[in-house]
Design a protein around this motif. Structure first.
Motif, PDB file in Angstrom:
ATOM      1  N   ARG A  96       0.995  -1.219   0.084  1.00 32.31           N
ATOM      2  CA  ARG A  96       0.065   0.137   0.005  1.00 32.31           C
ATOM      3  C   ARG A  96       1.017   1.131  -0.043  1.00 32.31           C
ATOM      4  O   ARG A  96       0.643   2.241  -0.746  1.00 32.31           O
ATOM      5  CB  ARG A  96      -1.005  -0.050   1.173  1.00 32.31           C
ATOM      6  N   ILE A  97       1.995   1.214   0.925  1.00 32.20           N
ATOM      7  CA  ILE A  97       2.745   2.547   1.192  1.00 32.20           C
ATOM      8  C   ILE A  97       3.895   2.853  -0.302  1.00 32.20           C
ATOM      9  O   ILE A  97       3.780   3.832  -1.046  1.00 32.20           O
ATOM     10  CB  ILE A  97       3.785   2.329   2.175  1.00 32.20           C
ATOM     11  N   LEU A  98       3.896   1.296  -1.147  1.00 32.64           N
ATOM     12  CA  LEU A  98       4.887   1.466  -2.589  1.00 32.64           C
ATOM     13  C   LEU A  98       3.785   2.120  -3.392  1.00 32.64           C
ATOM     14  O   LEU A  98       4.302   3.028  -4.254  1.00 32.64           O
ATOM     15  CB  LEU A  98       5.043   0.190  -2.712  1.00 32.64           C
ATOM     16  N   GLU A  99       2.475   1.832  -3.437  1.00 33.99           N
ATOM     17  CA  GLU A  99       1.349   2.307  -4.279  1.00 33.99           C
ATOM     18  C   GLU A  99       1.169   3.487  -4.291  1.00 33.99           C
ATOM     19  O   GLU A  99       1.196   4.608  -5.023  1.00 33.99           O
ATOM     20  CB  GLU A  99       0.180   1.622  -4.353  1.00 33.99           C
ATOM     21  N   GLN A 100       1.189   4.461  -2.785  1.00 38.02           N
ATOM     22  CA  GLN A 100       1.093   5.636  -2.905  1.00 38.02           C
ATOM     23  C   GLN A 100       2.239   6.505  -3.074  1.00 38.02           C
ATOM     24  O   GLN A 100       2.112   7.661  -3.565  1.00 38.02           O
ATOM     25  CB  GLN A 100       0.832   5.981  -0.945  1.00 38.02           C
ATOM     26  N   VAL A 101       3.662   5.935  -2.815  1.00 38.10           N
ATOM     27  CA  VAL A 101       4.721   6.586  -3.339  1.00 38.10           C
ATOM     28  C   VAL A 101       4.610   6.582  -4.949  1.00 38.10           C
ATOM     29  O   VAL A 101       4.967   7.472  -5.533  1.00 38.10           O
ATOM     30  CB  VAL A 101       5.871   5.758  -3.002  1.00 38.10           C
TER      31      VAL A 101
ATOM     32  N   ALA B  39       5.092   9.600  -7.707  1.00 42.03           N
ATOM     33  CA  ALA B  39       6.162   9.624  -8.286  1.00 42.03           C
ATOM     34  C   ALA B  39       6.197   8.335  -9.156  1.00 42.03           C
ATOM     35  O   ALA B  39       6.862   7.380  -8.783  1.00 42.03           O
ATOM     36  CB  ALA B  39       7.716   9.646  -7.671  1.00 42.03           C
ATOM     37  N   PRO B  40       5.462   8.481 -10.226  1.00 40.50           N
ATOM     38  CA  PRO B  40       5.205   7.593 -11.357  1.00 40.50           C
ATOM     39  C   PRO B  40       6.516   6.814 -11.652  1.00 40.50           C
ATOM     40  O   PRO B  40       7.675   7.356 -12.025  1.00 40.50           O
ATOM     41  CB  PRO B  40       4.416   7.819 -12.047  1.00 40.50           C
ATOM     42  N   GLY B  41       6.685   5.241 -11.653  1.00 43.12           N
ATOM     43  CA  GLY B  41       7.761   4.661 -11.759  1.00 43.12           C
ATOM     44  C   GLY B  41       8.733   4.162 -11.012  1.00 43.12           C
ATOM     45  O   GLY B  41       9.851   3.189 -10.913  1.00 43.12           O
ATOM     46  N   MET B  42       8.510   4.440  -9.704  1.00 39.15           N
ATOM     47  CA  MET B  42       9.298   4.060  -8.273  1.00 39.15           C
ATOM     48  C   MET B  42       8.962   2.638  -8.155  1.00 39.15           C
ATOM     49  O   MET B  42       9.822   2.026  -7.387  1.00 39.15           O
ATOM     50  CB  MET B  42       8.791   5.104  -7.061  1.00 39.15           C
ATOM     51  N   ASP B  43       8.053   2.286  -8.636  1.00 31.30           N
ATOM     52  CA  ASP B  43       7.433   0.757  -8.457  1.00 31.30           C
ATOM     53  C   ASP B  43       8.608  -0.083  -9.259  1.00 31.30           C
ATOM     54  O   ASP B  43       9.209  -1.203  -8.759  1.00 31.30           O
ATOM     55  CB  ASP B  43       6.058   0.214  -8.665  1.00 31.30           C
TER      56      ASP B  43
ATOM     57  N   LEU C 167       8.652  11.793  -0.625  1.00 32.73           N
ATOM     58  CA  LEU C 167       8.057  10.547  -1.368  1.00 32.73           C
ATOM     59  C   LEU C 167       7.019   9.880  -0.325  1.00 32.73           C
ATOM     60  O   LEU C 167       6.137   9.241  -0.868  1.00 32.73           O
ATOM     61  CB  LEU C 167       9.322   9.440  -1.850  1.00 32.73           C
ATOM     62  N   LEU C 168       7.514   9.616   0.864  1.00 28.08           N
ATOM     63  CA  LEU C 168       6.603   8.800   1.724  1.00 28.08           C
ATOM     64  C   LEU C 168       5.463   9.432   2.536  1.00 28.08           C
ATOM     65  O   LEU C 168       4.407   8.830   2.630  1.00 28.08           O
ATOM     66  CB  LEU C 168       7.616   8.303   2.765  1.00 28.08           C
ATOM     67  N   ASP C 169       5.678  10.863   2.595  1.00 30.83           N
ATOM     68  CA  ASP C 169       4.491  11.459   3.455  1.00 30.83           C
ATOM     69  C   ASP C 169       4.076  12.451   2.530  1.00 30.83           C
ATOM     70  O   ASP C 169       2.685  13.282   3.202  1.00 30.83           O
ATOM     71  CB  ASP C 169       5.138  12.274   4.583  1.00 30.83           C
ATOM     72  N   GLY C 170       4.539  12.787   1.346  1.00 28.96           N
ATOM     73  CA  GLY C 170       3.913  14.063   0.445  1.00 28.96           C
ATOM     74  C   GLY C 170       4.205  15.373   1.186  1.00 28.96           C
ATOM     75  O   GLY C 170       3.523  16.255   0.707  1.00 28.96           O
ATOM     76  N   LYS C 171       5.093  15.427   1.909  1.00 30.65           N
ATOM     77  CA  LYS C 171       5.529  16.741   2.772  1.00 30.65           C
ATOM     78  C   LYS C 171       6.266  17.579   1.546  1.00 30.65           C
ATOM     79  O   LYS C 171       6.845  17.100   0.328  1.00 30.65           O
ATOM     80  CB  LYS C 171       6.291  16.561   3.867  1.00 30.65           C
ATOM     81  N   GLU C 172       6.053  18.948   1.910  1.00 31.65           N
ATOM     82  CA  GLU C 172       6.481  19.888   0.750  1.00 31.65           C
ATOM     83  C   GLU C 172       8.160  19.540   0.800  1.00 31.65           C
ATOM     84  O   GLU C 172       8.771  19.324   1.870  1.00 31.65           O
ATOM     85  CB  GLU C 172       6.538  21.197   1.150  1.00 31.65           C
ATOM     86  N   GLY C 173       8.779  19.316  -0.292  1.00 30.93           N
ATOM     87  CA  GLY C 173      10.316  19.378  -0.460  1.00 30.93           C
ATOM     88  C   GLY C 173      10.716  19.097  -1.949  1.00 30.93           C
ATOM     89  O   GLY C 173       9.732  19.318  -2.678  1.00 30.93           O
ATOM     90  N   SER C 174      11.876  18.560  -2.175  1.00 28.09           N
ATOM     91  CA  SER C 174      12.168  18.310  -3.436  1.00 28.09           C
ATOM     92  C   SER C 174      11.579  16.776  -3.716  1.00 28.09           C
ATOM     93  O   SER C 174      12.706  15.889  -3.704  1.00 28.09           O
ATOM     94  CB  SER C 174      13.682  18.631  -3.477  1.00 28.09           C
TER      95      SER C 174
ATOM     96  N   THR D 171      14.948   0.308   1.958  1.00 25.91           N
ATOM     97  CA  THR D 171      14.915   0.231   3.430  1.00 25.91           C
ATOM     98  C   THR D 171      14.115   1.146   4.240  1.00 25.91           C
ATOM     99  O   THR D 171      13.392   1.114   5.026  1.00 25.91           O
ATOM    100  CB  THR D 171      16.386   0.516   3.933  1.00 25.91           C
ATOM    101  N   ALA D 172      13.772   2.464   3.650  1.00 28.50           N
ATOM    102  CA  ALA D 172      13.132   3.435   4.040  1.00 28.50           C
ATOM    103  C   ALA D 172      11.387   2.984   4.042  1.00 28.50           C
ATOM    104  O   ALA D 172      10.624   3.263   4.887  1.00 28.50           O
ATOM    105  CB  ALA D 172      13.256   4.586   3.153  1.00 28.50           C
ATOM    106  N   LEU D 173      11.022   2.219   2.881  1.00 32.12           N
ATOM    107  CA  LEU D 173       9.773   1.816   2.698  1.00 32.12           C
ATOM    108  C   LEU D 173       9.436   0.668   3.749  1.00 32.12           C
ATOM    109  O   LEU D 173       8.352   0.551   4.472  1.00 32.12           O
ATOM    110  CB  LEU D 173       9.733   1.165   1.252  1.00 32.12           C
TER     111      LEU D 173
END
Length: 395
Positions: free
Chosen positions: A275-280, A284-288, A358-365, A382-384
């Motif tokens: 589920r988290i990977l799908e949200q990421v 950002a399409p292509g991260m899977d 990527l993980l939380d949708g927070k503002e950033g780069s 590892t972060a996932l």
């Protein structure tokens, strides 16, 4: 109709100090009631094979757990890498190391008459130096009183070690031409083969025997060929045992030995991770694809089965990869939950903190994090895993 039992052969590859791994394999085979009628080997596999054939497996394990390089080779006592490098370069230029310490060990440990009387038939390979032809030798083909010479010839890892001369002919390590002598075992009458690959120097020939064959090998680096060290040997023995148990279906996993999941933890983790990977991937399409390529490159299975309530080895893959990244000890067995708990205890700074966009949708780069994940995908996985475990109860 009565079934004819298989004639089993254990084939032990060469690999110098990595041969300690084969001790763990043998211990597991005894527990599994898998007993060979034939043992063939190359290089260090011949020495272990003789010990196994004689029934001296406990002595072999004690030897490996205490063996240091000075017990095998005539080398200086220094541990300085530069000095050792210069020494080995000089050795190669002068024709190889003196192996008298190894010869003395063989005199102490190997009883030729006991090998010839053993119920397990023994064979080895060596390489004729002048022609680079592989020479297959069954125990009955070796002249009486000459087994030691043949063992030293099969183990003469030229150019690091000196060739061994037998009846005017020089021989070098059997692994140079046939480091996993499956064909020799087949020619001795085997109908079922089990090879032990320790990633030694030389050629592993394609298996043309047509016989049922299984190979035990490690996901992990077993260390340098000439690094005879008791601590490394103990670790490799444990890996050999666990990898064999995995091959026979007694434990799961790819890199780690995973015991049965009794409480459904793995299914919950797999569902959360996916589920988290799908949200990421939505952000950002292509991260899977980055995640999938990273695990396959590292030797792990493909992604999860569609039904997370019945996860396969693929469900374990990201957790194992993350544990490998953080150097979780590999020579122990774990339940999925214990492996997860050990992972969580292996860091001070949460790996998920590196990917807030990527993980939380927070503002950033998002672009910078995406580039970092693509450059070091194991860190991204590892972060996932860390984020998924934060949402998966351990108690």
């Amino acid at each position: 109709m009565q079934t004819v039992p298989p004639i089993r052969a254990l084939v032990l590859a060469g690999g110098g100090a990595k041969g300690s791994y084969q001790i763990g394999v043998w211990r597991a085979l005894q527990e599994l009631n898998w007993h060979p009628a034939i043992i063939t080997g190359a290089s260090v596999g011949t020495l272990n094979g003789c010990m196994f054939a004689m029934g001296k497996d406990k002595e072999a394990e004690e030897l490996w757990r205490s063996l240091e390089i000075h017990d095998v080779l005539d080398v200086p006592s220094t541990r300085d890498p530069e000095e050792l490098n210069r020494f080995f370069l000089d050795v190669i230029r002068s024709g190889g190391l003196n192996v008298e310490p190894l010869a003395e060990r063989i005199d102490t440990l190997i009883d030729e008459d006991a090998v010839r009387r053993a119920p397990i038939r023994f064979g080895l390979v060596m390489t004729e130096m002048s022609t680079m032809r592989s020479v297959q030798c069954r125990i009955e083909d070796i002249p009486q009183g000459r087994l030691k010479d043949y063992l030293l010839a099969s183990s003469a890892c030229f150019p690091a070690l000196r060739p061994r001369e037998i009846d005017g002919v020089k021989y070098i390590d059997g692994g140079w031409r046939d480091n996993m002598p499956l064909a020799l075992a087949a020619s001795m009458g085997a109908t079922e083969l089990l090879g032990v690959d320790v990633d030694g120097i030389g050629i592993v020939r394609q298996n043309h025997t047509g016989l049922p064959t299984r190979i035990v090998r490690s996901h992990w680096n077993l260390g340098p060929t000439l690094d005879f060290d008791p601590a490394r040997a103990a670790r490799n023995i444990a890996l050999g045992y666990l990898d064999t148990m995995r091959l026979f279906g007694r434990v799961g996993g790819t890199a780690y030995a995973i015991l049965p999941d009794q409480d459904g933890f793995l299914a919950h983790f797999a569902e959360t991770y996916q589920r988290i990977l799908e949200q990421v991937n939505d952000r950002a399409p292509g991260m899977d694809r980055v995640e999938r390529a990273a695990r396959q490159r590292a030797g792990y299975p493909k992604p999860f089965a569609p039904n997370p309530s019945a996860p396969t080895r693929g469900a374990l893959a990201p957790l194992e990869l993350a544990c490998e990244r953080l150097h979780v000890p590999e020579d122990l067995s774990y339940t999925p939950k214990l492996l997860a708990a050990t992972f969580l205890g292996s860091f001070d700074k949460d790996p998920a903190d590196c990917f807030p966009a990527l993980l939380d949708g927070k503002e950033g780069s998002l672009v910078a994090e995406r580039a970092m994940a693509a450059a070091v995908p194991e860190e991204f996985i590892t972060a996932l895993v860390s984020r998924a475990l934060a949402e998966t109860p351990l108690l």
